[in-house]
Design an enzyme around this catalytic site. Structure first.
Site: not given
Length: 522
Positions: A276-278
């Site tokens: 994910s974006k993280r």
RNA sequence: GCUCCGGUCGUCUAGCGGUCAGGACAUCGCCCUUUCACGGCGAAGGUCGCGGGUUCGAAUCCCGUCCGGAGUACCA
């Protein structure tokens, strides 16, 4: 029963195709993204699997946009979806912009179809109206949380009599349509990747099929469309496997034969959680902006969760198409290893011809939006050279750095010294030779030798260096070679010295030796 | 919590009852070389999550267990 999907029926369809037993259902697969953002690599990997499978089976690859949640629609998402696919060379046979005989390919344009099918389910008793308000549902869930009982709709509206329903309807109360799951027994399906997967029916939620605004949920829309569009195989991410029993029940309720399901493993970040974006760059197009080649990205993501079964790794799209099979999909999740992607990107860069390399780099420089690249110190001159410089010169400069570069973004810095006479001197490189007794004589020798020269080949350059070594009585060639490199490029690493000298040419060398004479003097 | 899925070197993977458990990335060393890189060679790294079975024989089959992940919306 027409909707009976037995193991036997499955075996006939599935194995028939693969063992040549005369089946001939056309393979039709789809990629069904929802336009809620720019697709990330895991999502695009699913598209790739579908595409490769279609190609490997001589089937059709369909793109269908699942835009049934108006509230989540994101501006530009559709464009990014199509751009991602096109970038990687994933072509669709039916879908947005090209249409096809099973359209429309936007679910938002198929609302009537879903409503009609919801009605059919209502009539059959396979679905029911639920008048619960969001608040009521929230309270119910809260109660379930506190009491640690499974969180699912408690089916309180399922037992309503025709009378009660009539009254609610008459009062104009909004409602949703829910799927009436079987209250007992098991729901099973045969997954092409995982084998038989079984669920206790009573533990599965009465999923909302039609929202109170009349729009369908994914569950209804995807089943209806997959059937109407004659999808033969549903290849999707593992995050869907838990909703598959709902879909199976829907197929049964409609009396349709379900497609073959294949759930591909999710892609994880280095910490083991779903990408994910993280985790940094996850948008497919991020990689284009950051200097990765489409071939490398496609090759790399194809290899997460799938393997050709042998030791091949560098595989272009056609080779992937030929090698692809559902059996090669792995059940276990994989980590996205950026280092390996970079290695692979380097492989693809090195495989480019001089001309291709030039085109690719020029196109990248003109189109990338990567800020770090655009703002980097050496990019301005580089970009200038690409646009207005001597094409042959630039092309040869790129070729000389080709084997040292893993990302397109690295070219400006790697090639910088080819385009500026005032090279940036590397401190360490200078420190090593600055003040050495033979340096000034070396520079003078070159200047003298170069005085009447214009064209010089790599051999000429080598001879010049050899002559200098001899004249100055140097013990080793390295004593001339290294400082010459520093004088010409400002650094102590790079392409072969004689090749680089030949490309620079006599004029540039003269200027640089003049400058270096001062820089390298004590 | 509940349901489902998964578990082979740090990472991606091959393996599908008998292999010295193979390859690749990354790491380290050597060679090549004017440097860096490329390339070549080699090393280190896995008691196949763990414990029981079944079997002459198990990474491969069965059971249990642990750990991880995903799902659990009028989102997809």
């Amino acid at each position: 029963m027409p909707g009976d999907s037995t193991a036997g029926a499955f075996a006939k369809r599935f194995f028939g195709r693969h063992f040549g037993m005369g089946s001939s259902v056309m393979v039709r697969v789809r990629y069904a993204p929802s336009p809620t953002g720019s697709p990330h690599v895991g999502n695009i990997r699913t598209a790739l699997f579908n595409f490769l499978f279609a190609r490997s089976e001589g089937g059709r690859f369909i793109v269908r946009i699942e835009d049934t949640d108006q509230t989540r629609k994101v501006e530009g998402a559709l464009e990014d979806i199509l751009a991602s696919l096109r970038w990687l060379g994933i072509e669709w046979d039916e879908g947005p912009e090209i249409g096809g005989e099973f359209g429309p390919y936007f679910q938002s344009q198929r609302l009537k179809i879903y409503q009609h099918h919801a009605d059919e389910l209502l009539k059959k008793g396979a679905a029911y109206r639920c008048f619960c308000t969001p608040q009521e549902l929230e309270e119910m869930r809260e109660y379930q949380r506190i009491n640690k009982i499974p969180q699912m709709y408690d089916r309180r509206c399922r037992g309503k009599t025709a009378d009660e329903i009539g009254k609610e309807l008459a009062s104009g109360k909004p409602f949703v349509v829910r799927l009436a799951m079987p209250l007992q027994g098991k729901i099973a399906f045969e997954d092409a990747v995982r084998g038989r997967v079984e669920y206790e029916a009573s533990l599965i939620d009465d999923q909302v099929l039609l929202k109170s605004d009349g729009w369908p949920t994914y569950h209804l829309a995807n089943v209806v469309d997959d059937h109407l569009q004659q999808i033969s195989h549903v290849i999707r991410g593992d995050e869907w496997i838990n909703s598959t029993p709902k879909h199976v029940v829907l197929y049964q309720a409609f009396g349709w034969e379900p497609p073959i399901f294949a759930h591909a493993p999710i892609i994880k970040g280095a910490d083991g959680a779903k990408l994910s974006k993280r985790h940094g760059d996850t948008r497919c197009l991020d990689y284009r902006e950051k200097g990765y080649l489409a071939e490398a990205v496609a090759n790399f993501i194809a290899l997460i969760g799938w393997s050709p079964g042998d030791n091949r790794e560098i595989m272009r799209i056609q080779e992937l198409e030929a090698a692809f099979s559902l059996q090669g999909i792995q059940p276990s999740p994989g980590v996205f290893d950026l280092q390996k992607l970079q290695w692979m990107n380097g492989e693809y860069i090195r495989a480019l011809s001089k001309e291709q390399l030039y085109e690719v780099v020029a196109a990248f420089d003109a189109n990338t939006k990567d800020e770090q690249y655009l703002e980097s110190a050496s990019r301005a001159v580089f970009s200038q050279a690409l646009k207005k410089g001597d094409k042959d010169y630039v092309m040869r400069a790129l070729a000389l750095e080709q084997e040292r570069v893993k990302l397109l973004t690295e070219f400006p810095e790697a090639c910088e010294f080819f385009f500026v006479d005032h090279v940036r001197f590397d401190d360490q490189g200078v420190a090593k030779w600055k003040g050495q007794p033979h340096i000034e004589a070396l520079m003078n020798f070159y200047l003298e030798h170069l005085a009447d020269k214009t064209e010089m080949s790599a051999e000429d350059c080598e001879q010049m260096v050899n002559a200098a070594v001899e004249r100055l009585g140097l013990l080793k060639r390295a004593l001339a070679i290294h400082p010459t490199r520093v004088a010409l490029t400002g650094r102590s690493f790079g392409p072969g010295l004689f090749e680089l000298m030949a490309l620079l040419g006599a004029a540039r060398m003269k200027t640089r030796f003049e400058i270096a004479k001062n820089v390298l003097n004590a």
